[in-house]
Write an enzyme that holds these catalytic residues in place. Structure first.
Site, short mmCIF file in Angstrom:
data_model
loop_
_atom_site.label_atom_id
_atom_site.label_comp_id
_atom_site.label_asym_id
_atom_site.label_seq_id
_atom_site.Cartn_x
_atom_site.Cartn_y
_atom_site.Cartn_z
N SER A 152 0.85 -1.19 0.00
CA SER A 152 0.00 0.00 0.00
C SER A 152 0.88 1.24 0.00
O SER A 152 1.75 1.39 0.87
CB SER A 152 -0.89 -0.04 1.25
OG SER A 152 -1.62 1.16 1.37
N LYS B 51 -1.05 -0.84 -4.44
CA LYS B 51 -2.30 -0.13 -4.10
C LYS B 51 -1.91 1.30 -3.77
O LYS B 51 -1.01 1.55 -2.99
CB LYS B 51 -2.96 -0.82 -2.91
CG LYS B 51 -3.86 0.06 -2.04
CD LYS B 51 -4.65 -0.77 -1.04
CE LYS B 51 -4.93 0.01 0.23
NZ LYS B 51 -5.73 -0.78 1.19
N LYS C 70 -3.15 5.01 -2.36
CA LYS C 70 -4.16 5.79 -1.64
C LYS C 70 -4.53 7.00 -2.49
O LYS C 70 -3.64 7.64 -3.07
CB LYS C 70 -3.57 6.27 -0.31
CG LYS C 70 -3.26 5.15 0.65
CD LYS C 70 -4.54 4.64 1.23
CE LYS C 70 -4.30 3.61 2.32
NZ LYS C 70 -5.54 3.10 2.87
N ASP D 26 -7.31 3.05 -3.30
CA ASP D 26 -8.07 3.01 -2.05
C ASP D 26 -8.39 4.45 -1.63
O ASP D 26 -7.48 5.25 -1.42
CB ASP D 26 -7.24 2.32 -0.96
CG ASP D 26 -7.95 2.25 0.38
OD1 ASP D 26 -9.14 2.62 0.45
OD2 ASP D 26 -7.32 1.81 1.36
N GLU E 185 -11.29 0.81 -4.00
CA GLU E 185 -11.67 0.40 -2.65
C GLU E 185 -12.34 1.56 -1.92
O GLU E 185 -11.82 2.67 -1.87
CB GLU E 185 -10.38 -0.02 -1.92
CG GLU E 185 -10.61 -0.67 -0.58
CD GLU E 185 -9.29 -1.06 0.08
OE1 GLU E 185 -8.22 -1.03 -0.56
OE2 GLU E 185 -9.33 -1.39 1.29
N ASP F 177 -14.30 -1.99 2.06
CA ASP F 177 -13.45 -2.22 3.23
C ASP F 177 -14.25 -1.77 4.46
O ASP F 177 -14.93 -2.57 5.10
CB ASP F 177 -12.14 -1.42 3.06
CG ASP F 177 -11.26 -1.39 4.30
OD1 ASP F 177 -11.59 -2.05 5.30
OD2 ASP F 177 -10.23 -0.68 4.31
N LYS G 3 -10.46 -7.48 6.81
CA LYS G 3 -9.51 -7.13 7.87
C LYS G 3 -10.04 -7.72 9.16
O LYS G 3 -11.12 -7.33 9.63
CB LYS G 3 -9.42 -5.62 8.04
CG LYS G 3 -8.61 -4.90 6.98
CD LYS G 3 -8.60 -3.42 7.27
CE LYS G 3 -7.88 -2.66 6.18
NZ LYS G 3 -8.24 -1.22 6.21
N GLY H 20 -4.60 -4.72 5.45
CA GLY H 20 -3.56 -4.54 6.47
C GLY H 20 -3.85 -3.30 7.29
O GLY H 20 -4.50 -2.37 6.81
O1 NPG Z 1 0.10 -2.71 4.72
O2 NPG Z 1 -0.81 -2.62 6.66
C1 NPG Z 1 -0.60 -2.17 5.54
C2 NPG Z 1 -1.28 -0.87 5.17
C3 NPG Z 1 -2.47 -1.11 4.35
O3 NPG Z 1 -3.28 0.90 3.43
C4 NPG Z 1 -3.35 0.11 4.32
N1 NPG Z 1 -4.20 0.22 5.33
O4 NPG Z 1 -7.32 1.76 4.69
O5 NPG Z 1 -6.55 -0.18 4.27
C5 NPG Z 1 -6.42 0.93 4.78
C6 NPG Z 1 -5.13 1.30 5.46
C7 NPG Z 1 -5.23 1.68 6.91
C8 NPG Z 1 -4.14 1.59 7.71
C9 NPG Z 1 -6.39 2.11 7.47
C10 NPG Z 1 -4.19 1.91 9.05
C11 NPG Z 1 -6.43 2.43 8.82
C12 NPG Z 1 -5.35 2.32 9.59
#
Ligand code: NPG
Length: 373
Positions: free
Chosen positions: A139, A165, A167, A193, A218, A243, A267, A295
């Protein structure tokens, strides 16, 4: 089994680089790791879990200190009162407590790890997972400039990650997406995402993403907007992935029925634990809906558990299961998860298959709460 003690180790782990999403920038990861001591037929056993709630309620209604408070005041007393506790019954013992899935998941995780260690069974074997490795996606946070973004993505592509991915948020969407597609060509497995940053009136704008052959988009809309995601899905060619909206198997059933999710990000923390996560996997698979494992910047404990979960047959897309070094210079387990050849290995040791390094954990510990009956 009988739960004897829960210890919450509050940690602040520095990130190797700031991580920016549509709701803000994190420079360190605050979490608490749950150490559960459980009396089992094999004697006292320790299991580990972790809480994925963020410091502030920006991703979901939960926040870290609230999760710890709920654990101390309600979750722990409810479980201490159970004579014969099993990981499979934790959710039912906590059903009277509304919400707080991440707080519940962290404790269920620690109980499950202890239960499996007591019988020397790995989490992957418990799930019936046959795969030895799972594809590893990464990500990428929102970057200040497009050239910076391309440099960061080059690093991950060169390292061999199986998909990227990105953001996105209003004002940082079409241009960076077009730039990545142009730079890396049509074969790069690439998805975006939005973390709920748009509304349905943005549909004409979001439709431009269809030009870039993304694997999926996403969670463009709000957590509660399952029906609106269905409408948006009908206006776009890019597959819709949910998500934040998928908080339970019931929400997954609604989303599938309403045509709001061609794909689901699972998740475990968001849905109340690994056992609920499995239930959503099973439900989605029965409906022909692809799932992948999300994640939450987990430590080596959560990442190991995620790698095992993602071994289930319905996880047909690469998950956000990047190597530990993507976020952390120093993990708290002795053998952090490593990405090699685009995959991570499914752990095979007892429980989640990782050992916490207490000396290293102590370096990042900001406080310890000990909860007893
Ligand atoms: O690799 O753990 C990882 C990060 C993946 O982008 C990621 N997580 O929205 O999915 C999400 C985001 C996130 C991370 C959302 C932390 C909230 C807290």
């Amino acid at each position: 089994m009988r739960l004897r003690e829960l210890r919450l180790h509050h940690l602040d782990l520095p990130l190797v680089a700031p991580f920016t999403t549509s709701f803000g920038t994190e420079v360190s990861k605050a979490t608490y790791v749950v150490e559960a001591t459980v009396d089992t037929p094999a004697g006292p056993v320790t299991g580990w879990g972790e809480c994925v709630a963020m410091r502030a309620p920006l991703y979901s209604p939960e926040h870290l200190s609230g999760a710890a408070e709920v654990t101390q005041r309600w979750i722990a007393p409810a479980l201490f009162a159970v004579q014969d506790l099993r990981a499979e019954s934790v959710a039912e013992h906590l059903e009277h407590l509304i919400g707080h899935p991440m707080a519940k998941a962290a404790v269920e995780m620690a109980v499950l790890d202890a239960q499996l260690r007591a019988i020397d069974l790995s989490f992957s074997a418990y799930l019936g997972v046959l795969r030895r490795t799972v594809p590893s996606g990464v990500s990428v946070g929102i970057q200040d400039t497009v050239s910076q973004l391309l440099e960061v993505v080059h690093g991950y592509v060169d390292a061999g990650y199986a998909r990227i991915k990105l953001k996105i948020k209003p004002g940082a969407d079409l241009e960076p997406v077009a730039a990545v597609r142009a730079e890396f060509g049509p074969d790069l497995p690439f998805q975006v995402d939005a973390n709920a940053a748009y509304t349905l009136v943005d549909a004409p704008h979001l439709r431009h993403l269809d030009e870039h052959d993304l694997l999926l988009i996403e969670q463009p809309l709000g957590e509660a907007d399952i029906r609106q995601h269905g409408e948006l899905a009908r206006l776009m060619r890019t597959p819709m992935c949910l998500d934040e909206s998928i908080v339970s198997p019931e929400a997954a059933a609604d989303a599938i029925t309403l045509g709001a999710a061609a794909v689901i990000n699972i998740k475990p923390g968001r849905v109340g634990g690994y056992l609920q996560a499995r239930a959503i996997h099973d439900l989605s698979r029965a409906h022909g809906i692809a799932v992948w494992c999300g994640g939450m910047l987990e430590t080596g404990i959560g990442r190991a558990a995620n790698a095992a979960l993602a071994g289930l047959a319905g996880f047909t897309l690469p998950g956000d299961i990047s190597g530990s070094d993507r976020f952390y210079a120093q993990d708290i387990v002795t053998e952090p998860i490593v990405m090699h050849d685009g995959v991570v290995d499914v752990p095979t040791g007892p429980g989640f298959g990782v050992e916490v390094d207490r000396e290293i954990m102590a370096r990042f510990t900001t406080g310890v709460q000990t909860l007893t009956p």
